[in-house]
Design a protein around this motif. Structure first.
Motif, PDB file in Angstrom:
ATOM      1  N   GLU A 114       0.773  -1.293   0.082  1.00 15.07           N
ATOM      2  CA  GLU A 114      -0.031   0.013   0.060  1.00 15.07           C
ATOM      3  C   GLU A 114       0.884   1.307  -0.227  1.00 15.07           C
ATOM      4  O   GLU A 114       0.167   2.416  -0.077  1.00 15.07           O
ATOM      5  CB  GLU A 114      -0.880  -0.012   1.125  1.00 15.07           C
ATOM      6  N   LYS A 115       2.115   1.056   0.248  1.00 17.27           N
ATOM      7  CA  LYS A 115       2.997   2.326   0.512  1.00 17.27           C
ATOM      8  C   LYS A 115       2.811   3.374  -0.718  1.00 17.27           C
ATOM      9  O   LYS A 115       3.386   4.578  -0.822  1.00 17.27           O
ATOM     10  CB  LYS A 115       4.292   1.923   0.712  1.00 17.27           C
ATOM     11  N   LYS A 116       2.451   2.690  -2.076  1.00 12.93           N
ATOM     12  CA  LYS A 116       2.327   3.551  -3.193  1.00 12.93           C
ATOM     13  C   LYS A 116       1.243   4.283  -3.229  1.00 12.93           C
ATOM     14  O   LYS A 116       1.111   5.394  -4.126  1.00 12.93           O
ATOM     15  CB  LYS A 116       2.769   2.782  -4.683  1.00 12.93           C
ATOM     16  N   ALA A 117       0.216   4.166  -2.407  1.00  7.71           N
ATOM     17  CA  ALA A 117      -1.147   4.758  -2.623  1.00  7.71           C
ATOM     18  C   ALA A 117      -0.743   6.249  -1.925  1.00  7.71           C
ATOM     19  O   ALA A 117       0.374   6.672  -1.348  1.00  7.71           O
ATOM     20  CB  ALA A 117      -2.031   4.151  -1.426  1.00  7.71           C
ATOM     21  N   ILE A 118      -1.850   7.079  -2.026  1.00 10.24           N
ATOM     22  CA  ILE A 118      -1.646   8.544  -1.353  1.00 10.24           C
ATOM     23  C   ILE A 118      -2.714   8.351  -0.008  1.00 10.24           C
ATOM     24  O   ILE A 118      -3.728   7.494  -0.315  1.00 10.24           O
ATOM     25  CB  ILE A 118      -1.931   9.463  -2.035  1.00 10.24           C
TER      26      ILE A 118
END
Length: 181
Positions: A114-118
């Motif tokens: 999920e780290k690529k999400a905003i």
């Protein structure tokens, strides 16, 4: 053409609403969905806990995570560009670590993806809304700091929204436009 679950999940950009209980995540998710004309993924935990009359144990959190991921996959397969998530693995991690002092490896592994999400972090500056499924009325500010620290430490792209519903929507929309378009 058939796509794998991972391909479907990575195909769309994710806007994740996060933060402690009763901070307006669902209200904001619905408002942003309408304003941006995109789908939003509701919180699977609510459905799961209602079916169990609010009773759960540590092992249930993995099942909730898997159910949330299945919902996200279904919505992602129909989304065009991006998707709003009313919750995420970050909520499950913090919930689990707060209640049980540990988090299932499945949740932690999914969180890495999920780290690529905003992220839109909702500040607990609105009144508590009583709900039989909520547990942390008096810990919201401490929990908010845990969320904020995680997002900062992991160099996640995020904004803190606060104030009135109208203000939160504007702050979130401006942030989304600045990071997705």
């Amino acid at each position: 053409m058939l796509y794998s679950k991972e391909t479907i999940l990575q195909r769309v950009k994710k806007i994740i609403l996060t933060g402690p209980e009763s901070t307006g995540k669902t209200t904001l998710a619905k408002a942003l969905s309408r304003a941006l004309n995109v789908a939003w993924v509701p919180e699977y935990a609510r459905q799961y806990l209602l079916e169990k009359n609010g009773s759960y144990h540590y092992d249930d959190l993995r099942q909730i995570a898997q159910g949330q991921l299945e919902m996200e996959t279904r919505f992602s397969s129909k989304a065009s560009e991006f998707l709003i998530l009313d919750t995420s693995m970050l909520v499950l991690k913090i919930w689990s670590e707060t209640k049980y002092r540990k988090a299932d490896p499945y949740i932690l592994n999914r969180l890495e993806l999920e780290k690529k999400a905003i992220y839109i972090l909702c500040k607990p500056d609105i009144p508590w809304q009583a709900d039989p499924l909520r547990e942390n009325e008096n810990d919201r500010h401490d929990l908010f700091e845990i969320y904020k620290t995680y997002l900062e430490t992991n160099n996640c792209t995020f904004v803190i929204v606060s104030g009135s519903e109208k203000n939160r929507i504007k702050m979130a929309r401006d942030f989304i436009k600045g990071n997705l378009y």
